[in-house]
Design a protein around this motif. Structure first.
Motif, PDB file in Angstrom:
ATOM      1  N   THR A  92       0.815  -1.214   0.000  1.00  0.00           N
ATOM      2  CA  THR A  92       0.000   0.000   0.000  1.00  0.00           C
ATOM      3  C   THR A  92       0.851   1.267   0.000  1.00  0.00           C
ATOM      4  N   ASN A  93       2.095   1.094   0.409  1.00  0.00           N
ATOM      5  CA  ASN A  93       2.955   2.241   0.578  1.00  0.00           C
ATOM      6  C   ASN A  93       3.914   2.335  -0.592  1.00  0.00           C
ATOM      7  N   GLY A  94       3.767   3.347  -1.423  1.00  0.00           N
ATOM      8  CA  GLY A  94       4.651   3.436  -2.566  1.00  0.00           C
ATOM      9  C   GLY A  94       4.307   4.618  -3.441  1.00  0.00           C
ATOM     10  N   LYS A 137       7.342   0.775  -1.670  1.00  0.00           N
ATOM     11  CA  LYS A 137       8.601   1.228  -1.073  1.00  0.00           C
ATOM     12  C   LYS A 137       9.539   0.081  -0.735  1.00  0.00           C
ATOM     13  N   GLU A 342       3.756  11.560  -5.094  1.00  0.00           N
ATOM     14  CA  GLU A 342       3.829  11.089  -3.729  1.00  0.00           C
ATOM     15  C   GLU A 342       3.583  12.262  -2.779  1.00  0.00           C
ATOM     16  N   LEU A 347      -4.763   9.912   2.056  1.00  0.00           N
ATOM     17  CA  LEU A 347      -5.905   9.032   2.289  1.00  0.00           C
ATOM     18  C   LEU A 347      -6.640   9.522   3.529  1.00  0.00           C
ATOM     19  N   ARG A 355     -12.024   1.889   4.017  1.00  0.00           N
ATOM     20  CA  ARG A 355     -10.891   0.962   3.995  1.00  0.00           C
ATOM     21  C   ARG A 355     -10.617   0.413   5.389  1.00  0.00           C
ATOM     22  N   ASN A 384      -5.146   2.985  -1.165  1.00  0.00           N
ATOM     23  CA  ASN A 384      -4.117   4.013  -1.254  1.00  0.00           C
ATOM     24  C   ASN A 384      -3.580   4.185  -2.671  1.00  0.00           C
TER      25      ASN A 384
HETATM   26  C1  LIG Z   1      -0.545   5.612   1.678  1.00  0.00           C
HETATM   27  O1  LIG Z   1       0.604   5.981   0.965  1.00  0.00           O
HETATM   28  C2  LIG Z   1       1.329   7.030   1.553  1.00  0.00           C
HETATM   29  C3  LIG Z   1       2.444   7.402   0.598  1.00  0.00           C
HETATM   30  O2  LIG Z   1       3.179   6.292   0.199  1.00  0.00           O
HETATM   31  C4  LIG Z   1       1.824   6.591   2.918  1.00  0.00           C
HETATM   32  O3  LIG Z   1       2.512   7.653   3.534  1.00  0.00           O
HETATM   33  C5  LIG Z   1       0.670   6.149   3.768  1.00  0.00           C
HETATM   34  O4  LIG Z   1       1.133   5.594   4.977  1.00  0.00           O
HETATM   35  C6  LIG Z   1      -0.155   5.123   3.059  1.00  0.00           C
HETATM   36  N1  LIG Z   1      -1.333   4.826   3.827  1.00  0.00           N
HETATM   37  C7  LIG Z   1      -1.702   3.579   4.101  1.00  0.00           C
HETATM   38  C8  LIG Z   1      -2.966   3.449   4.855  1.00  0.00           C
HETATM   39  O5  LIG Z   1      -1.075   2.622   3.750  1.00  0.00           O
END
Ligand SMILES: *[C@@H]1O[C@H](CO)[C@@H](O)[C@H](O)[C@H]1NC(C)=O
Ligand SMILES: *[C@@H]1O[C@H](CO)[C@@H](O)[C@H](O)[C@H]1NC(C)=O
Ligand SMILES: *[C@@H]1O[C@H](CO)[C@@H](O)[C@H](O)[C@H]1NC(C)=O
Ligand SMILES: *[C@@H]1O[C@H](CO)[C@@H](O)[C@H](O)[C@H]1NC(C)=O
Length: 447
Positions: A92-94, A137, A342, A347, A355, A384
């Motif tokens: 989800t993080n990227g 990431k 980015e 969110l 979610r 995300n």
């Molecule tokens: C959504 O993506 C952002 C940017 O990568 C990150 O900072 C954030 O933690 C993410 N949120 C979730 C719920 O994964």
């Protein structure tokens, strides 16, 4: 039932914050001119009720309060192979990065794209939205491999159950799989393609789609029936659940239909409603309702299939954000042609809340199902990464060549579903990674 908002303060930083977050969306999403809903849902150009209408400009959305205080240290962690199975990649993080390889398929090569999502053949002129890939990431996200997917599902049945977002994801998957093995449509119930099944002879895989926008029993708002949805939160929708015995894997995807006006029932009596003026019910919003629907669903699957010999694998696709920036029936409703950078978009608000409910229920089901040998569940957390793709929707190209006669004052826009090919293909890339991981860590049964 008392206040539906009451039991929620535990994870809210302050009462007023919680209050704003909980109450406002209910009012926001009911300021829907009924005529617009009708057009969107029943327009003759849409063979099937589309999902919902969020046509309030996000910029004026008063729920732009955020809990996120994440210091954004923009350090790129070097890509590294996930070390065995305990290192779980957080997909989800990227960020979205340019990708000149482009999609696996196009609207010409794939025959199963719903009209309204076949953006290229409908004349969408900009094609830049096809050339991005999601880069988590912590780990690489490999390109989709149709053969691996089919191999993992050999001799199995997979079902997509939910609303038009489930169908959108299924059609993306079918198109990608079709590049290596042609699916044969073996069943359709005739009515709006709501129930269909395909057969991949090469791997003896059956893939089906079931229309069930609440997963639990419900009566959908319709022209002839009630002008609001009716949901029975403690009863599964047997239109799909009756076939559960044949499913080896099921992908559940719901959300948008919960925003519509509805009356909710539980234990044989009315629990409350969402936007039902004139009906004598308490407004309870839809977050806790969504929670109950998912809870009932996962519990029923556990009970019916958890002890069976073959077991069942369950995926819950999380909420897919819409990107209306203007009125849904005016030009420029979702005009972006590039992903957000980015950090450009957080969110928050309803997207985050929907979610959150889904993720929490999946996590709860994992705990409850720990001792159940035949039940495995995972979230496919797409909220995300999808939020970052305002450019991925059909917009006016839900209809063919909308500007053939110049730009009219009124033009319908779909800023909810996703163009095929497009951003939604990424969901299935991640789905495959989850299946690969399940397969690696698999000793309980062959998947
Ligand atoms: C959504 O993506 C952002 C940017 O990568 C990150 O900072 C954030 O933690 C993410 N949120 C979730 C719920 O994964
Ligand atoms: C679609 O893909 C096929 C096969 O890769 C290719 O021959 C065709 O030119 C493509 N069409 C478009 C419009 O890109
Ligand atoms: C898939 O469906 C076909 C009938 O269309 C059936 O012959 C086949 O056995 C099914 N495959 C599985 C894995 O159930
Ligand atoms: C509305 O419901 C309440 C409580 O169930 C009941 O006391 C009241 O009579 C109802 N009013 C109408 C107009 O039906």
């Amino acid at each position: 039932m008392g206040s539906p908002f009451k039991d929620h303060q535990s994870h809210a930083p302050s009462y007023s914050h919680s209050f704003m977050k909980k109450i406002l969306p209910y009012f926001i999403y009911v300021i829907l001119p009924i005529a617009v809903i009708r057009l969107y849902l029943y327009s003759p150009t849409l063979p099937q009720p589309s999902t919902t209408v969020h046509h309030l400009p996000h910029s004026t959305n008063p729920i732009s309060i955020t809990t996120s205080s994440s210091s954004s240290s923009q350090h790129e962690v070097e890509e590294k192979k996930p070390a065995a199975k305990e290192t779980q990649c957080d997909y989800t993080n990227g960020k979205w990065v340019p990708d000149n390889m482009g999609p696996l398929y196009n609207g010409t090569t794939c025959g199963t794209i719903k009209e309204g999502q076949n953006c290229i053949t409908h004349g969408r002129p900009d094609l830049g939205y096809l050339y991005w890939k999601w880069k988590p990431k912590q780990c690489p996200l490999p390109r989709f491999e149709p053969n691996t997917f089919l191999h993992l599902l050999r001799n199995k049945n997979i079902a997509f159950v939910g609303d038009s977002m489930a169908r959108n994801q299924l059609e993306s998957l079918l198109c990608m799989l079709a590049t290596s093995s042609p699916p044969k449509l073996v069943y359709t119930d005739g009515e709006d393609n709501k129930f269909r099944r395909w057969f991949f002879a090469t791997h003896n895989v059956n893939m089906s789609v079931y229309w069930s926008p609440f997963l639990v029993k419900g009566v959908e708002k319709s022209r002839s029936g009630p002008d609001h949805n009716q949901l029975y939160l403690d009863q599964i929708d047997e239109r799909w659940a009756a076939d559960m015995g044949q499913m080896d894997m099921v992908v559940l995807s719901i959300g948008h239909w919960f925003l519509h006006p509805a009356v909710y029932f539980e234990g044989g009596s009315a629990l409350g409603c969402h936007f039902c003026p004139g009906l004598n019910h308490t407004e309870i919003g839809f977050y806790e309702v969504l929670r109950k629907a998912i809870k009932t669903t996962l519990k029923t699957i556990t009970e019916r299939r958890g002890t069976s010999e073959n077991g069942i694998n369950v995926i819950v696709t999380t909420f897919s954000p819409a990107h209306f920036e203007g009125e849904w029936d005016k030009a420029g409703a979702c005009p972006k042609t590039k992903p957000y950078n980015e950090g450009e978009k957080k969110l928050e608000g309803m997207d985050a809340e929907m979610r959150q409910v889904e993720v929490e229920e999946v996590e709860a089901a994992k705990v409850n199902g720990k001792e159940v040998s035949g039940f495995r569940v995972e979230e496919l957390d797409v909220t995300n990464l999808s939020l970052m793709r305002p450019d991925g929707h059909p917009g006016p190209y839900m209809n063919p060549f909308p500007f053939a006669h110049g730009v009219q004052e009124r033009v319908q826009n779909d800023c909810v579903h996703w163009c095929l090919p497009g951003a939604i293909d990424t969901w299935n890339q991640i789905l495959l990674e989850i299946m690969k991981k399940w397969n690696q860590g698999q000793s309980r049964r062959g998947m």
